[in-house]
Enzyme design. Structure first.
Site, mmCIF file in Angstrom:
data_model
loop_
_atom_site.group_PDB
_atom_site.id
_atom_site.type_symbol
_atom_site.label_atom_id
_atom_site.label_comp_id
_atom_site.label_asym_id
_atom_site.label_seq_id
_atom_site.Cartn_x
_atom_site.Cartn_y
_atom_site.Cartn_z
ATOM 1 N N ALA A 65 73.852 107.635 31.021
ATOM 2 C CA ALA A 65 73.979 106.907 32.282
ATOM 3 C C ALA A 65 73.922 107.940 33.404
ATOM 4 C CB ALA A 65 75.310 106.167 32.313
ATOM 5 N N GLY A 108 74.697 107.036 27.139
ATOM 6 C CA GLY A 108 73.966 105.773 27.230
ATOM 7 C C GLY A 108 72.567 105.864 26.646
ATOM 8 N N GLU A 111 73.055 105.300 23.056
ATOM 9 C CA GLU A 111 73.413 103.886 22.892
ATOM 10 C C GLU A 111 72.183 102.991 23.025
ATOM 11 O OE1 GLU A 111 76.529 104.340 25.901
ATOM 12 O OE2 GLU A 111 77.932 103.501 24.458
ATOM 13 N N GLU A 131 80.557 111.531 26.415
ATOM 14 C CA GLU A 131 81.361 110.952 27.498
ATOM 15 C C GLU A 131 82.757 111.553 27.585
ATOM 16 O OE1 GLU A 131 79.499 109.220 25.327
ATOM 17 O OE2 GLU A 131 78.421 107.596 26.358
HETATM 18 C C1 HXC Z 1 72.586 112.321 36.162
HETATM 19 C C2 HXC Z 1 71.590 114.057 35.050
HETATM 20 C C3 HXC Z 1 72.119 113.614 33.825
HETATM 21 C C4 HXC Z 1 72.907 112.417 33.828
HETATM 22 C C5 HXC Z 1 70.980 115.392 33.450
HETATM 23 N N1 HXC Z 1 70.901 115.161 34.772
HETATM 24 N N2 HXC Z 1 71.724 114.459 32.850
HETATM 25 N N3 HXC Z 1 71.831 113.425 36.207
HETATM 26 N N4 HXC Z 1 73.118 111.827 35.028
HETATM 27 N N5 HXC Z 1 73.406 111.896 32.710
HETATM 28 C C6 HXC Z 1 70.192 115.966 35.779
HETATM 29 C C7 HXC Z 1 70.925 117.240 36.102
HETATM 30 O O1 HXC Z 1 71.945 117.006 37.059
HETATM 31 C C8 HXC Z 1 69.804 118.092 36.668
HETATM 32 O O2 HXC Z 1 69.544 117.668 37.985
HETATM 33 C C9 HXC Z 1 68.609 117.664 35.815
HETATM 34 O O3 HXC Z 1 68.945 116.386 35.270
HETATM 35 C C10 HXC Z 1 68.335 118.611 34.664
HETATM 36 O O4 HXC Z 1 69.539 118.779 33.953
HETATM 37 P P1 HXC Z 1 70.125 120.221 33.538
HETATM 38 O O5 HXC Z 1 71.544 120.021 33.217
HETATM 39 O O6 HXC Z 1 69.782 121.227 34.570
HETATM 40 O O7 HXC Z 1 69.253 120.506 32.223
HETATM 41 P P2 HXC Z 1 69.678 121.380 30.968
HETATM 42 O O8 HXC Z 1 70.370 122.643 31.380
HETATM 43 O O9 HXC Z 1 68.438 121.485 30.150
HETATM 44 O O10 HXC Z 1 70.751 120.502 30.181
HETATM 45 C C11 HXC Z 1 70.370 119.259 29.585
HETATM 46 C C12 HXC Z 1 71.630 118.423 29.206
HETATM 47 C C13 HXC Z 1 72.547 118.306 30.456
HETATM 48 C C14 HXC Z 1 72.388 119.139 28.081
HETATM 49 C C15 HXC Z 1 71.144 117.086 28.724
HETATM 50 O O11 HXC Z 1 71.737 117.838 31.545
HETATM 51 C C16 HXC Z 1 73.691 117.355 30.279
HETATM 52 O O12 HXC Z 1 74.674 117.685 29.643
HETATM 53 N N6 HXC Z 1 73.569 116.157 30.872
HETATM 54 C C17 HXC Z 1 74.644 115.174 30.860
HETATM 55 C C18 HXC Z 1 74.723 114.516 29.546
HETATM 56 C C19 HXC Z 1 75.860 113.500 29.511
HETATM 57 O O13 HXC Z 1 77.029 113.853 29.713
HETATM 58 N N7 HXC Z 1 75.521 112.240 29.250
HETATM 59 C C20 HXC Z 1 76.480 111.175 29.204
HETATM 60 C C21 HXC Z 1 76.547 110.527 30.531
HETATM 61 S S1 HXC Z 1 77.811 109.326 30.567
HETATM 62 P P3 HXC Z 1 69.499 118.738 39.202
HETATM 63 O O14 HXC Z 1 69.304 117.862 40.401
HETATM 64 O O15 HXC Z 1 70.777 119.466 39.154
HETATM 65 O O16 HXC Z 1 68.321 119.587 38.863
HETATM 66 C C22 HXC Z 1 77.180 107.990 29.850
HETATM 67 C C23 HXC Z 1 78.123 106.845 29.810
HETATM 68 C C24 HXC Z 1 77.503 105.711 29.141
HETATM 69 O O17 HXC Z 1 76.094 107.971 29.428
HETATM 70 C C25 HXC Z 1 78.331 104.528 29.405
HETATM 71 C C26 HXC Z 1 77.627 103.290 29.058
HETATM 72 C C27 HXC Z 1 76.197 103.263 29.297
#
Ligand code: HXC
Length: 257
Positions: A65, A108, A111, A131
């Site tokens: 998400a 997400g 999911e 999460e």
């Molecule tokens: C918003 C995101 C994002 C996310 C990545 N980005 N994941 N933006 N929401 N979930 C953005 C980053 O901010 C960054 O933007 C760009 O994408 C590239 O990401 P990086 O982190 O620079 O890339 P990298 O170093 O290769 O790392 C990849 C990654 C990391 C390991 C996937 O991005 C990460 O940990 N992302 C979050 C994953 C996460 O926690 N997902 C769960 C979300 S909660 P900028 O602008 O800085 O370049 C969820 C809840 C679900 O899903 C609930 C029900 C649906």
């Protein structure tokens, strides 16, 4: 119809939906979900389409998400809008939906992949429910579907630690049906979808409904449900054609596909 966050492309009898927010690793914002839902509605309504493939980019199916969009929301906001309820459209799709996952399928994203009928994974796929690292928990079925796919121990470990699973572990654990080289993933997913689309759509829909019932019912109820659907298939013109073609040693010519 043109979309901002997804690409759609019809390949024969297959509808291809590609998540396309590369700068955010396909983070699932509200607008993307609405577009995905609209594309699913359109393919579901299109009689020429027999199966759907949902994919992302090579680097990310979807990194979850959109965290930046979620950040300012209060309890009242998420409760009142029933945040995330719009994400489940894919589970109501009667036509088969194959997830072709390359790169990250996190939160997400994982999911969403699990809501599809089966997952084909590229060698570089990574699945996770991180999460917990954000001070929250999965909200779109992660704790429930992952547990059903891989069992309690692995699901619990992944949800409590946020550890990612690579493609091999995911295949061993039963989360994905097959692993493919990155470069072959989409072609193979389209090929499998095309093969499904060439079958009789009502029987495909019945098979999907019956397998899905295994997750909602007891064994006795599920087997009874299956038998009723099996009986119903005898009302299909395509069932007669399938069995006739077998006895005549020829390929079936299904009408409803
Ligand atoms: C918003 C995101 C994002 C996310 C990545 N980005 N994941 N933006 N929401 N979930 C953005 C980053 O901010 C960054 O933007 C760009 O994408 C590239 O990401 P990086 O982190 O620079 O890339 P990298 O170093 O290769 O790392 C990849 C990654 C990391 C390991 C996937 O991005 C990460 O940990 N992302 C979050 C994953 C996460 O926690 N997902 C769960 C979300 S909660 P900028 O602008 O800085 O370049 C969820 C809840 C679900 O899903 C609930 C029900 C649906």
């Amino acid at each position: 119809m043109s979309y901002k966050n997804i690409l759609v492309d019809t390949r024969g009898a297959v509808g291809l939906i590609q998540l396309n927010r590369p700068k955010a690793l396909n983070a699932l914002c509200a607008e993307l979900i609405e577009e995905l839902n609209a594309a699913l509605d359109a393919y579901e309504a299109d009689p020429e389409i027999g199966a759907i493939v949902l994919t992302g980019s090579e680097k990310a199916f979807a990194a979850g998400a959109d965290i930046k969009e979620m950040l300012p929301k209060s309890f009242q906001d998420v409760y009142m809008e029933d945040f995330i309820s719009r994400w489940e459209r894919v589970t109501r799709c009667k036509k088969p939906v194959i997830a072709a996952v390359s790169g990250y399928a996190l939160g997400g994203g994982c999911e969403l992949a699990m809501m599809c009928d089966f997952i084909l994974a590229a060698e570089n796929a990574k699945f996770g429910q991180p999460e917990i690292n954000l001070g929250t928990i999965p909200g779109s079925g992660g704790t429930q579907r992952l547990t059903r796919f891989v069992g309690k121990s692995k699901a619990m470990e992944m949800c409590l630690t946020g550890r990612m699973m690579d493609a091999e572990e995911a295949e061993r654990a039963g989360l994905v049906s097959r692993i493919l080289p990155v470069a072959e993933l989409l072609d193979e997913a389209l090929k499998v979808a095309q093969a499904i689309a060439a079958k009789s759509l009502p029987s495909v829909m019945m098979a999907k409904e019956a397998v899905n019932a295994a997750y909602e019912t007891t064994l006795t109820q599920g087997v009874r449900f299956e038998r009723r659907l099996f009986h119903s298939s005898f009302a299909l013109e395509d069932r007669r054609e399938g069995m006739t073609a077998f006895s005549e040693k020829r390929e079936p010519q299904f009408k409803n596909r």
